[in-house]
Design a protein around this motif. Structure first.
Motif, mmCIF file in Angstrom:
data_model
loop_
_atom_site.group_PDB
_atom_site.id
_atom_site.type_symbol
_atom_site.label_atom_id
_atom_site.label_comp_id
_atom_site.label_asym_id
_atom_site.label_seq_id
_atom_site.Cartn_x
_atom_site.Cartn_y
_atom_site.Cartn_z
ATOM 1 N N ASN A 290 8.781 42.482 11.069
ATOM 2 C CA ASN A 290 8.809 42.965 12.447
ATOM 3 C C ASN A 290 10.127 42.651 13.158
ATOM 4 O O ASN A 290 10.180 42.671 14.384
ATOM 5 C CB ASN A 290 7.642 42.377 13.243
ATOM 6 N N TRP B 63 7.766 47.283 10.377
ATOM 7 C CA TRP B 63 6.659 47.595 11.297
ATOM 8 C C TRP B 63 7.231 48.064 12.621
ATOM 9 O O TRP B 63 8.162 47.476 13.164
ATOM 10 C CB TRP B 63 5.794 46.352 11.506
ATOM 11 N N TYR C 284 -3.928 49.570 7.779
ATOM 12 C CA TYR C 284 -2.965 49.749 8.869
ATOM 13 C C TYR C 284 -3.324 50.979 9.688
ATOM 14 O O TYR C 284 -3.354 52.108 9.176
ATOM 15 C CB TYR C 284 -1.566 49.889 8.288
#
Length: 522
Positions: free
Chosen positions: A403, A430, A500
């Protein structure tokens, strides 16, 4: 424009400049090959770009990727080879400083300028890390040399130097868009100098513009095909007016220039400006150099008032500023001040080289905080790869998702022997927002197809709630710390994310939308 001194002993002038440049460059290269410091995340990013050569990238023009491709093609992907072009570009910039100073003021001023520039604090840092400033300064140096020669050239020589201005300026733009300061300098010089306007015949101007456009055209075409991503990123980086103005910003920025330019040289620059204002007179070479030195400093000071500004954002002023300061100190016969400036900056340069080769010296002096982002990345990568292999052996793994761009690029570099290997999970990014905020988000996003069973990696706890909430289940999570030095650690959160399904969020800020009611996994 004084040339008498340089005409008396041209070979010895150049020999001295070459000896200075070669000695410093050798010391810098040796330090690069001895340092245990790891790549800064931006350097890892540029290395990854160099694996797929293009005419542009999300946040920068392509020159830095091309340079890394060239040096790593020669010696491999070790850190020193990734960084090798930095001291080489600065060596070229130092010789350009000497050539410019010698052309405008004579050999003595040219050599003094080369010494001040080569030992400048900002140049020491720029020679030790692979960033866009080094190639920018090299090509700006070539632009200034060609521009100075153009002022007195005639006939075919004038057209050749005009083509040189266009080519060097185009390559400067391919290095960093801060090359626009050279355009501002040329325009300003044309406005204030009748001689400058006479030097630019219509033919010379046409050739310079045509060559410049030809060099820059591939990058413009790349940007047009990618929604002008680099230009949008550069504009967003300025962040004018966001969060209100900063009245103290210009003073803080100007104070920082004493550190990056050097305390005595920057003080001499201010003193010289004061004298010029009081006397209301400038020599023609001084006027030329001021047109290139002042705009970056003043514009970035204005940027500091409107938002924020880093000390190196005025880097386009370093090269012409060094020549101007050296010329003034020689003209004022301020030999002691010149010697003090060179000695002070030489001592700092020696410290930088020693700290680069032996970082324990910086640690002992309390400067560990400045090195924390060039430490611990290989250890962080080893941790992530170990967990990825364990997860893959116990239920499979569809991707490793991070991230943070620092993590993405350093994992890509230090994990280059693992990611991309047959059977290894892909490294992906992400997305917090719908629109890409960097090259990794644009080129390797986490998608629904890759989100079945993910090893998530969170940097320093940033956006951990949002990332965890994008998975239907989080059956496992741990928090690890990587020691960087006696005082600093890096926090890494690892988790298994299954299913996800990104939550609805604002496409710009990433904040949850009011309609989103999915609970955050523990």
């Amino acid at each position: 424009m004084a040339r008498a001194a340089s005409l008396t002993r041209p070979d010895s002038d150049w020999s001295a400049a070459l000896l200075l440049t070669a000695g410093l460059t050798l010391a810098r290269v040796v330090a690069l090959f001895r340092t245990p410091l790891q790549l800064y995340p931006d350097e890892a990013q540029y290395w990854l770009w160099s694996r797929a050569l293009d005419f542009g990238y999300y946040s920068k023009p392509p020159m830095i990727a091309w340079a890394i491709w060239a040096t790593t093609a020669l010696g491999g992907d070790a850190e020193a080879w990734v960084r090798l072009a930095a001291p080489l570009f600065q060596a070229g910039a130092t010789l350009a400083v000497f050539a410019l100073g010698r052309r405008l003021y004579g050999g003595a001023a040219g050599f003094a300028a080369a010494g001040l520039y080569a030992l400048m604090p900002a140049v020491q840092i720029s020679s030790a890390v692979m960033a866009t400033d080094a190639p920018l300064l090299f090509f700006l140096g070539l632009t200034l040399v060609a521009y100075a020669e153009l002022q007195s050239a005639e006939g075919g020589g004038r057209l050749a130097w005009a083509a040189g201005v266009g080519a060097a300026l185009g390559l400067g733009f391919l290095s960093k868009y801060a090359a626009v300061y050279a355009v501002i300098g040329i325009v300003l010089h044309l406005i204030v100098s009748r001689e400058a306007r006479r030097a630019w015949t219509p033919g010379a101007a046409l050739i310079a513009i045509a060559v410049f456009a030809l060099v820059l055209a591939p990058n413009l075409a790349w940007n047009a095909a990618h929604g002008f991503a680099t230009f949008h990123h550069t504009a967003a980086n300025a962040a004018w007016g966001q969060g209100g103005v900063n009245p103290a910003g210009p003073l803080a920025f100007l104070a920082s220039q004493f550190a990056v330019f050097g305390p005595i040289p920057f003080g001499a620059l201010i003193a010289g400006l004061g004298l010029a204002v009081r006397r209301r007179a400038l020599a023609k070479p001084d006027l030329l150099l001021l047109c290139f030195t002042l705009p970056p400093v003043l514009i970035v000071a204005g940027q500091a008032f409107l938002s924020r500004a880093n000390a190196n954002w005025s880097g386009a002023s370093y090269l012409p500023g060094a020549v101007l300061v050296a010329a003034w100190l020689v003209r004022w016969r301020a030999r002691r001040w010149l010697a003090a400036a060179v000695a002070t900056q030489a001592a700092l340069a020696a410290f930088v080289l020693l700290a680069l080769a032996q970082p324990r010296i910086a640690d002992a002096l309390g400067a560990s905080n400045s090195l924390k982002r060039v430490r611990g990345w290989s250890e962080t990568t080893r941790l992530v790869i170990d967990r990825a292999q364990a997860v893959q052996a116990n239920g499979g793994l569809s991707a490793v998702a991070v991230n943070d761009r620092f993590l993405f690029y350093t994992l890509a570099y230090y994990g280059r022997g693992y990611f991309g290997r047959p059977g290894a999970p892909p490294l992906v990014y992400w997305l917090l927002t719908a629109s890409p905020q960097n090259q990794a988000e644009m080129s390797a996003p986490l998608t629904l197809a890759l989100g079945a069973r993910v090893l998530g990696v969170i940097y320093e706890g940033f956006h951990h709630r949002e990332m965890l909430a994008d998975f239907a289940a989080v059956p496992w999570r741990e928090i690890d710390h990587i020691g960087l030095d006696r005082k600093h650690q890096r926090r890494i959160d690892l988790f298994i994310g299954e299913g996800y399904r990104p939550q609805p969020r604002d496409p710009v800020t990433g904040l949850p939308k009011p309609s989103s009611s999915r609970p955050t996994p523990p």
